[in-house]
Design an enzyme around this catalytic site. Structure first.
Site, short mmCIF file in Angstrom:
data_model
loop_
_atom_site.label_atom_id
_atom_site.label_comp_id
_atom_site.label_asym_id
_atom_site.label_seq_id
_atom_site.Cartn_x
_atom_site.Cartn_y
_atom_site.Cartn_z
CD GLU A 420 -2.93 -1.24 2.26
OE1 GLU A 420 -2.84 -0.40 3.17
OE2 GLU A 420 -3.81 -2.11 2.23
CD GLU A 497 -3.14 -6.21 3.76
OE1 GLU A 497 -4.17 -5.65 4.21
OE2 GLU A 497 -1.99 -5.75 3.89
#
Length: 804
Positions: A420, A497
């Site tokens: 991220e 994820e």
């Protein structure tokens, strides 16, 4: 007594060094250290008096030894535990015969900003807390006399992490000594470019170091041994007639007939022994464990291991070991992996940093695919004092160190350059991504490189625009999975994820079919928390960016092009206590709680990810008269489940489409709730839960009653409250006091509750939902260990262990 012990440690070190003086010496350097919590600028001096410092062995994490507090600048996001500055010192001796050798010290990880001195000489600094590094001690050693190594660890700048980091020399440490001609550090690289049922081609690349002052003639070769120790292949005996000062690189190949392949089901390992001879004498030897396997990603059909399709059934894992903190421990890590293996996990994403090298050894042995991730941020920060401060200067050395250390592990099948990363939102992400991938591919071209991305529209994703990623990893946003092949044609995908679902073991809010976004997305009503800071264990609470576990499983399984998933997260971890504030200090995301006790959703994954027969029924059956209770069951290998309350059938149910459990809404009556799974009308499994009375006794169950007397081995003792009939009591909690006699000690206690602010080193622990954990660590002495647990009104319970 301490003096005698230190003398024995020095003698053992000398004997180890002398016995292997002709070849390579690798000495465990973890024992016999002195530690001081605080800062003293004079502590780097060789003649500094450290006699009053604490004696300890490594690995060590000083932060976990503290009480939890909201006042620490790391905040509860960082575990509500302190950072600070600490010093380590060790005195050791090397023999006179080592004068013409090269001796270095190898650190597997120090958190963080470590600085190292040998005999007062400054060796260097390493900011990144998750990376391996080494220093050459040779020019500054005293031979036949004492040497002093000093290490300063500075974790004082906080907050620096989005989770608990720990502080100190928290991974293994080695002293390595070689001849002037030797294989360089990470100087053997083994790959298996050609594999079929008849033979496997093993490619071996060598990097030979020459730190002498003249060219040398040596013979270099590799023997390969199978798991039984039988030699199965030998390379050519290469005569290197002119190794230049500095070093030399060479590649060779050998063949293994009828190879046994490494897989997640059967992780078969070979051992390569690379040797260097000079004038017929062995002068260096390096042993490398490896596996023979092939894998590839297919844009349409997902992931293949050894040319067989395999869905990646993975979890994300942070590095802490619960009550042990960040200090690596073999027994604790193996316990975690065993629990995950029994759940059906075949892959782990170590997030968001490289793991301990010893942990990858376990993954090789136990059969886990591993995604090794380099960074959680690049130049753009997520915390004020995080790696953004060091990225420009250190990213090249850090990412290369990661690859060089880990590239021989058969478990490692992907590299990740980040998680991220904020540069994905602008063009700087394109340049940096390409740079990082180029650094990896310069060392290892055999594995794909990915990055865990949040932006799944091409025009918004500047990391993808680099064109450098081999596999696109996306976090969450499962509702967009169907569109990915159209948005990114020809690309392979993995869900790096999923879920971010929340739960507390043994806590149940009803009705269970009311999904809750928590924390909310700003569009839905705020969810009110529970007074006891618990989160319902039904699979119906999740963060706004995530989903339920069931929804994520169904989405990934629906599309063949999705290679698989990594669930956030496998275990609860210290720090990031979403959705609560202090005193919550650890996460609610785990499928397994911090103590290692599975939550209910563990059995959802087990029913979907394994072929072992599963029938799991919950919740407990201690409720209030007049309650309506939602009863759930996870099952497999059956057509239906029939539920009974006190012998009366409440009907049979089968899983409908797009639902992975069955549910009944039952008016509560004390007694027995029972489930029977059936296939073709025949009973497969039976599960029943009884209403329990008040606590009457303490039950102690050890995962291992025999442990090694090596000073690091562990026994994990589960504590349960039972009623007079031996039924678990899930709705009452008691304060338990532990004591240990014999050659062992209490290394930590826990109960799995994220908002328990009692220190994880406290010998008193209140149970949570009727359970607690005591961790017993061996000493370096054989004998019987007795563990006693006592509680007011319950008397005491005793369990015996043997250290041998």
């Amino acid at each position: 007594m301490k003096l005698i012990k230190n003398i024995l440690l020095v003698v053992a070190l000398l004997l180890s060094l002398i016995s292997s003086a002709q070849v390579r010496s690798i000495v465990d350097f973890n024992n016999g250290w002195k530690f001081f919590l605080g800062n003293d600028s004079l502590a780097s001096n060789a003649n500094y008096n450290d006699s009053k410092w604490r004696s300890l062995n490594l690995p060590h994490d000083w932060s976990i030894e503290s009480n939890f507090s909201s006042s620490f600048p790391a905040t509860n996001q960082g575990g509500a535990l302190p950072g600070g500055t600490g010093w380590y010192r060790k005195t050791f001796t090397v023999p006179l015969s080592f004068k013409n050798r090269i001796t270095r010290i190898e650190f597997d990880g120090v958190y963080k900003n470590s600085e190292v001195w040998i005999n007062g000489h400054y060796l260097g600094k390493r900011p990144y807390g998750y990376i391996n590094f080494s220093y050459d001690l040779t020019p500054h050693l005293n031979y036949g006399k004492p040497n002093v190594i000093a290490v300063k660890v500075d974790n004082s700048l906080q907050p620096d992490s989005r989770w608990y980091s720990g502080s100190g020399i928290y991974r293994d440490l080695k002293l390595v000594s070689t001849n002037n001609i030797a294989l360089a550090e990470a100087g053997v690289f083994i790959t298996t470019p050609v594999i079929n049922k008849n033979k496997a081609t093993v490619s071996v690349k060598y990097n030979v170091s020459n730190t002498g002052n003249q060219k040398e003639i040596v013979k270099l070769y590799t023997d390969v041994y199978d798991a039984t120790g039988k030699k199965v292949a030998t390379s050519k005996h290469i005569v290197l007639r002119s190794i230049p000062v500095g070093g030399y690189s060479y590649a060779d190949e050998l063949q293994i007939n009828t190879p046994l392949l490494w897989s997640t089901a059967k992780p078969y390992l070979y051992k390569a022994v690379t040797r260097i001879e000079r004038n017929g004498q062995l002068i260096d030897e390096v042993k490398t464990t490896f596996g023979i396997r092939s894998f590839h990603f297919d844009a349409a059909n997902g992931f293949f291991l050894n040319n067989q399709p395999l869905k990646i059934q993975g979890v994300c894992m942070h590095h802490d070991l619960g009550a042990l903190g960040a200090a690596y421990n073999h027994a604790a890590a193996k316990r975690q992996l065993k629990i995950l293996k029994e759940m059906g996990v075949n892959a782990i994403r170590f997030s968001h940093n490289p793991p301990a090298a010893a942990l990858l050894d376990l993954c090789d042995e136990m059969g886990f695919l591993v995604q090794v991730e380099a960074f959680d941020m690049w130049k753009k920060k997520k915390n004020k004092f995080d790696y953004n401060l060091y990225f420009d200067e250190w990213h090249e050395r850090d990412v290369q160190a990661m690859v060089l250390r880990d590239r021989n592990h058969p478990s490692v099948f992907m590299w990740s350059i980040g998680n991220e990363i904020r540069e994905q939102f602008d063009s700087t992400g394109t340049t940096i991504a390409k740079r990082l991938v180029d650094l990896i591919k310069a060392i290892d071209t055999t594995r794909p490189v990915t990055c865990a991305l949040t932006e799944n529209f091409p025009e918004k994703n500047f990391i993808w625009k680099s064109g450098a990623l081999d596999v696109l990893g996306f976090n969450y946003k499962l509702y967009d999975y169907a569109e990915l092949p159209n948005r990114f044609p020809g690309q392979s995908f993995v869900a790096t994820e999923t879920a971010s679902a929340l739960s507390s073991r043994g806590s149940y809010d009803m009705p269970s079919d009311s999904n809750r976004l928590w924390p909310p997305d700003g569009k839905t009503p705020t969810v009110k928390g529970n007074a006891d800071m618990s989160v319902s264990a039904y699979d119906h609470v999740y963060a706004y960016w995530g989903s339920s576990h069931e929804a994520a499983l169904l989405a990934v399984n629906k599309y063949k092009f999705m290679s698989g998933m990594f669930v956030w997260s496998g275990f609860d971890f210290i720090g990031e206590p979403v959705p609560y504030a202090w005193p919550a200090r650890s996460s609610y995301y785990g499928i397994v709680d911090l103590a290692g006790f599975p939550k209910d959703v563990y059995y959802l994954y087990q029913s979907e990810w394994t072929t072992k027969p599963v029938l799991y029924l919950f919740p407990h059956w201690n409720h209030n008269n007049g309650d309506t209770v939602d009863v759930w069951s996870y099952y497999n290998n059956a057509d239906e489940v029939e539920l009974f309350l006190n012998g009366k059938s409440l009907g049979s149910k089968s899983k409908p489409n797009d639902v992975l459990h069955v549910k009944w809404r039952v008016p509560y009556q004390p007694g027995v709730i029972k489930a029977i799974s059936k296939k073709n009308g025949k009973a497969i499994l039976t599960k029943e839960i009884r209403t329990s009375g008040t606590p009457a006794k303490i039950q102690l169950v050890a995962d291992r009653t025999k442990i090694k007397a090596n000073g690091t081995d562990l026994s994990f003792i589960t504590v349960k409250l039972l009623d007079k009939d031996g039924n678990p009591v899930p709705d009452a909690d008691q304060l338990i006091e532990f004591s240990v006699t014999g050659p062992g000690f209490l290394a930590g206690t826990d109960n799995g509750f994220p908002a328990d602010s009692t220190s994880l080193k406290n010998h008193k622990r209140k149970t949570w939902k009727g359970m607690a954990l005591a961790i017993i660590q061996s000493q370096q002495k054989k004998g019987n260990i007795t563990v006693t647990a006592k509680s007011a009104g319950l008397g005491m319970s005793v369990i015996s262990l043997k250290s041998e």
